[in-house]
Design an enzyme around this catalytic site. Sequence first.
Site, PDB file in Angstrom:
ATOM      1  N   GLY A 433       0.858  -1.178   0.000  1.00 14.62           N
ATOM      2  CA  GLY A 433       0.000   0.000   0.000  1.00 14.62           C
ATOM      3  C   GLY A 433       0.888   1.218   0.000  1.00 14.62           C
ATOM      4  N   ALA A 434       1.896   1.170   0.851  1.00 10.65           N
ATOM      5  CA  ALA A 434       2.862   2.264   0.933  1.00 10.65           C
ATOM      6  C   ALA A 434       4.099   1.744   1.653  1.00 10.65           C
ATOM      7  CB  ALA A 434       2.265   3.440   1.696  1.00 10.65           C
ATOM      8  N   MET A 435       5.192   2.477   1.527  1.00  5.30           N
ATOM      9  CA  MET A 435       6.431   2.037   2.187  1.00  5.30           C
ATOM     10  C   MET A 435       7.146   3.251   2.746  1.00  5.30           C
ATOM     11  SD  MET A 435       8.541  -0.197   3.166  1.00  5.30           S
ATOM     12  CE  MET A 435      10.009   0.311   4.065  1.00  5.30           C
ATOM     13  N   GLU A 436       7.579   3.094   4.001  1.00 11.07           N
ATOM     14  CA  GLU A 436       8.046   4.249   4.759  1.00 11.07           C
ATOM     15  C   GLU A 436       9.503   4.616   4.546  1.00 11.07           C
ATOM     16  OE1 GLU A 436       7.317   1.218   6.240  1.00 11.07           O
ATOM     17  OE2 GLU A 436       8.747   0.771   7.839  1.00 11.07           O
ATOM     18  N   ASN A 437      10.114   4.272   3.413  1.00  9.21           N
ATOM     19  CA  ASN A 437      11.516   4.641   3.178  1.00  9.21           C
ATOM     20  C   ASN A 437      11.767   6.042   3.741  1.00  9.21           C
ATOM     21  OD1 ASN A 437      11.691   2.326   1.301  1.00  9.21           O
ATOM     22  ND2 ASN A 437      10.389   3.634   0.047  1.00  9.21           N
ATOM     23  N   HIS A 472       0.200   6.785   9.044  1.00  4.18           N
ATOM     24  CA  HIS A 472       0.948   5.576   9.398  1.00  4.18           C
ATOM     25  C   HIS A 472       2.404   5.703   8.942  1.00  4.18           C
ATOM     26  CE1 HIS A 472       1.309   1.028   9.704  1.00  4.18           C
ATOM     27  NE2 HIS A 472       2.330   1.313   8.910  1.00  4.18           N
ATOM     28  N   GLU A 473       2.584   6.064   7.679  1.00  2.00           N
ATOM     29  CA  GLU A 473       3.951   6.126   7.148  1.00  2.00           C
ATOM     30  C   GLU A 473       4.758   7.220   7.830  1.00  2.00           C
ATOM     31  OE1 GLU A 473       4.763   3.630   5.491  1.00  2.00           O
ATOM     32  OE2 GLU A 473       2.720   2.951   5.122  1.00  2.00           O
ATOM     33  N   HIS A 476       6.182   6.245  11.136  1.00  3.68           N
ATOM     34  CA  HIS A 476       7.399   5.423  11.028  1.00  3.68           C
ATOM     35  C   HIS A 476       8.666   6.272  11.090  1.00  3.68           C
ATOM     36  CE1 HIS A 476       6.053   1.366  10.560  1.00  3.68           C
ATOM     37  NE2 HIS A 476       5.375   1.570   9.453  1.00  3.68           N
ATOM     38  N   GLU A 495       5.117  -1.671  13.451  1.00  7.59           N
ATOM     39  CA  GLU A 495       3.839  -1.588  12.736  1.00  7.59           C
ATOM     40  C   GLU A 495       2.689  -1.245  13.680  1.00  7.59           C
ATOM     41  OE1 GLU A 495       3.832  -1.138   9.808  1.00  7.59           O
ATOM     42  OE2 GLU A 495       5.812  -1.913   9.291  1.00  7.59           O
TER      43      GLU A 495
HETATM   44 ZN   LIG Z   1       4.080   0.338   8.500  1.00  3.59          ZN
END
Ligand SMILES: [Zn+2]
Length: 1056
Positions: A433-437, A472-473, A476, A495
């Site tokens: 869905g998404a990635m917190e790089n 959410h991201e 992180h 998470e």
């Molecule tokens: Zn996450």
Amino acid sequence: MEGGYVNEGGQLKTKNGQKYIFNNGPPSGVYVSRACLIISAFIMVAALISSVLITYFLTSQGLPITEPPPSAQAQSKDHPEHQTDSRANATPLVSAKFDIPDWLKTKKEATTSSPELPPVIVQNEDKLTAPPVGDIPVIEETLDTSIKSTDRLLQLYEGWRPLHYRIVIEPNVESSASNGSLVIEIARDPKVTSWEPIVLDVYNVSISNVRVIRSPAESNATEEVELDFDSDYGDNNATFVIKLAKELSTESNLRLMLSLDFVSQVTDTLQGIYKTSYVNPGNKQLQWVISTQFSPIDARRAFPCFDRPDMKANFTLSIIRDIKTSMALSNMPISHSSSHRPGYIRDDFMTTPKMPTYLLAFIVSNMVDSRFALLDGDIVPRVEIWTRPTFVDMTHYAYKMVRQFLPYYEEYFGIKNKLPKIDLVSVPDFGFGAMENWGLITFRDSALLVPEDQELASSSEHMQYVAQIIAHELAHNWFGNLVTPKWWDDLWLKEGFACYMSYKALNQVHPEFQIMDTFTVLEFKESMQHDAANTSHAISFDVKTSNDVRRIFDPISYSKGTILLRMLNSIVGDEAFRSATQDLLQSFSYENMNRNDLWAFLTRHGHEKGTLSKDLNVKQIMDSWIAQPGYPVVHVERAGADLVLRQERYLLPARNPLDHSRWFIPITYETDELHKGDNIPTHWMTQDLDQLVIKDVFTKKINNDNVVYLNLNRESYYRVNYDMASWLALKKKFSTLPRITRAQLLDDALHLSQAEYLPYDIPLTFLMELFTSVDDELLWSAAKPGLNYLIYNLKREPAYETFRAFMKFIVRPAFDHYGLNEPDNESHLQLKHRALVANFACKFNYDRCTQVAQMKFREWMRDAKKNPIKPNLKSVIYCTALAEGSYQEWYFAYKQYKRTNSASEKEEILTSLGCTTKPWLLSKYLNLTINSTSGILKQDGALAFRAVASNAIGYEMAFDFLQSNIKEIADYYGDGFSTISEMIKSLTIYMNKDYHKQQLQALAANCRKLGLKAVEMAIGMAMEQVNDNIYWRTHSYDSLKGFLEGIVSEFQINIF
Ligand SMILES: [Zn+2]
């Protein structure tokens, strides 16, 4: 005229005035719905990213270490913005290296031993002159003969730690390979006394020109020394091992520079460095995008590294890109851009803070920014959103959310956001869905873009989803990026915190969403559904292999993680929870921690604030929730003025009767006479006691009319089952109970019956509350999972007729109240609620709903350019129109799918295409999922398949399609991994006969024959689901049918 009810003061009565209560009965199963699509797509697809089928063998091309270009690093700090230096001389790739420390620059000829490459790789060391990488042969192994298990042992090698990676990389779309060179500064780990080799993780990476240089600064030597070594690939080419001479073993403070060249793969399976594309609507040209997805264990596909979360280091990245691509992004701002060689640009990025490999990211593409950074240029961090040119107008909402969430987090955590910029990018075809790089958050389109124009505008639910994913991201940045769990067994910490904080942030920014109430329905549904399975796992388990990592990215880590953190919050109170979190983040900044660190901080702050009794510590409470799967049901019985509580694991009856798990359970309760006003536990059920007696809960011994209810505000992770007197009292005073308690009672009752703890008349009686609670949005949401379970299990049975009539009767007043017309200026909750009511009304064939839905859809068909359907009602209207309509509706919808720009609209239509009742259309739709020209992205394959599989007519076709085309599907989606797993899991909704088990076994055998081992888990879960369905059909169906017939007759409900 339907029904013969009399509605008086909120009480439902029969015509002759009798209050409605049944007695007697049984049941079981598991709910699977599309509603959790949002978070669950995000969660489940995460698991998808970690394995591969196709094995490529690459040929490498040598790229020696040479001088760095002048002063890239020196310029960087002062010029964070992208600067293309057109005056810079074009430099051949061979001299386009990273910034190597001076002491390394002076090094002359290397005298190293070069590693032997793994078999099949043909090294061409002669070709030192430039690039491009188009000469790398790629050999794909064929599926039948050579699919290997993608499971890999994740061995932890100790002895050395990375300090700083300097990477120059040139990813190439045409050759599907990246050429690169790398210098890693490494230090011997002083905690490890044995003499260990240096072990780098690799996956399909070839390595050449290895040199190991001793750092003079860290030794007594006056000048750097190039060391001799032996090197080779480890088992299965999964590592690259460098052995230094034993004489060095006495030096505990050894520091080295390890330099090497590498060639890695640019995949098309959405993992590692991968390529994807979109068509530019202006000139119809295909535009390539190179993106990365390194989490959880795929940085090793991009470059050799210490690929584990506790091996944090700084990264200085340089990317060489074709001049035809307009931008390159990475975690940090660009410090310097220069011409590299004719037709190529080199972008040097500033050095990152210490972070794990899985957070490194970059993107090379022609996507464009939304110019937010120009508008708000002086605000730190700089925030920019990147997307395709046609989507720029859809980024405003996301930007607004980022700017609102960031100050909240900075305030809550007491720590400023660390990086100077945050880029958010919508990547075409994105597995997660998404990635917190860190500094470069990537999203799938629908998780970031919110169309605002009249026709495409998003539903309230979608906007809430986007806001929550962004929250959410961003969370992180503190939990996960700044402070990282030591190992994947504590994935739930990062998470869970990101999920929980997203609720807090959303609650702050949009209090009108009442998102904390939604939590008690949404997250509990998500977690409890998975955690009731025998195949569930403890939230933390020993993660040893790549399959274990894949498995742990599931609703247990996300939803159960966030539920347990909220439970902890309520145990120690808001103040202690927040100060413990701040303290923890300060103490472990740029480092790693594990759950025991969290327990210690919470215990200390709970004791200090006086909210946690001194004789309790958090570890003792939490161990039972962390170390074992599942959750308890607490049985409550009255004994005079006292209450007697017992606990057992909530399990469906077809499952393990010998499970004796117990938990350390916080108990809160209220009665008519007692309202304490907070949710801090007054009692604890411990694992060692068979029962807990709470004395003098009531003031009188005869108290059947008094209510008592437990687990206030649903702060803790358990269901409650009452004795019959208590259920009846709760039913009687239902309208006076707190909102969350009402929703909780209905949800618990439905699920307790499903598991045979309770006869079905109780939940049916509570369901009838929907009849009068027309605008209780939370109660309706709470009914959804349990109702969907009944729909799936009854849909193909004769009793569905009675059930449908009963539900239509109950839903009617609400639908008559809300209808399918949306007035302006409705609140977020009302908009969502109307959609939910309409969903049920149309699903149970209330003709006022189905007719209006069809009418509105036809209106759209008359003028495709003007969609009159309001965003919140699209889902129900599209699905109903396609279910009730003919092929014209279906083709129209498919055409709109291809036409629309909006990712959220595409998802709505994909789901509704599966609603048709025309078999040939369902069959056509299934075939489109493996046709690359259909417009259905790979990321959406499982969604489309599920749309057919959850159709009572379509599921058998879906099964046949999967069984007959398994090889082609595995080829198309790559890796046989989560797309197929998701497909298998969605197949079992309607499977409740013995022969279905045999069908599933045949599918399993077929998968095994093809070597698709990654789907074993999904097949196991599917088999468990089918067993549950069969059990429920055998044990609960008849009694439910009896109750339903009783109600229909009692209330004279018209069954047509
Ligand atoms: Zn996450």
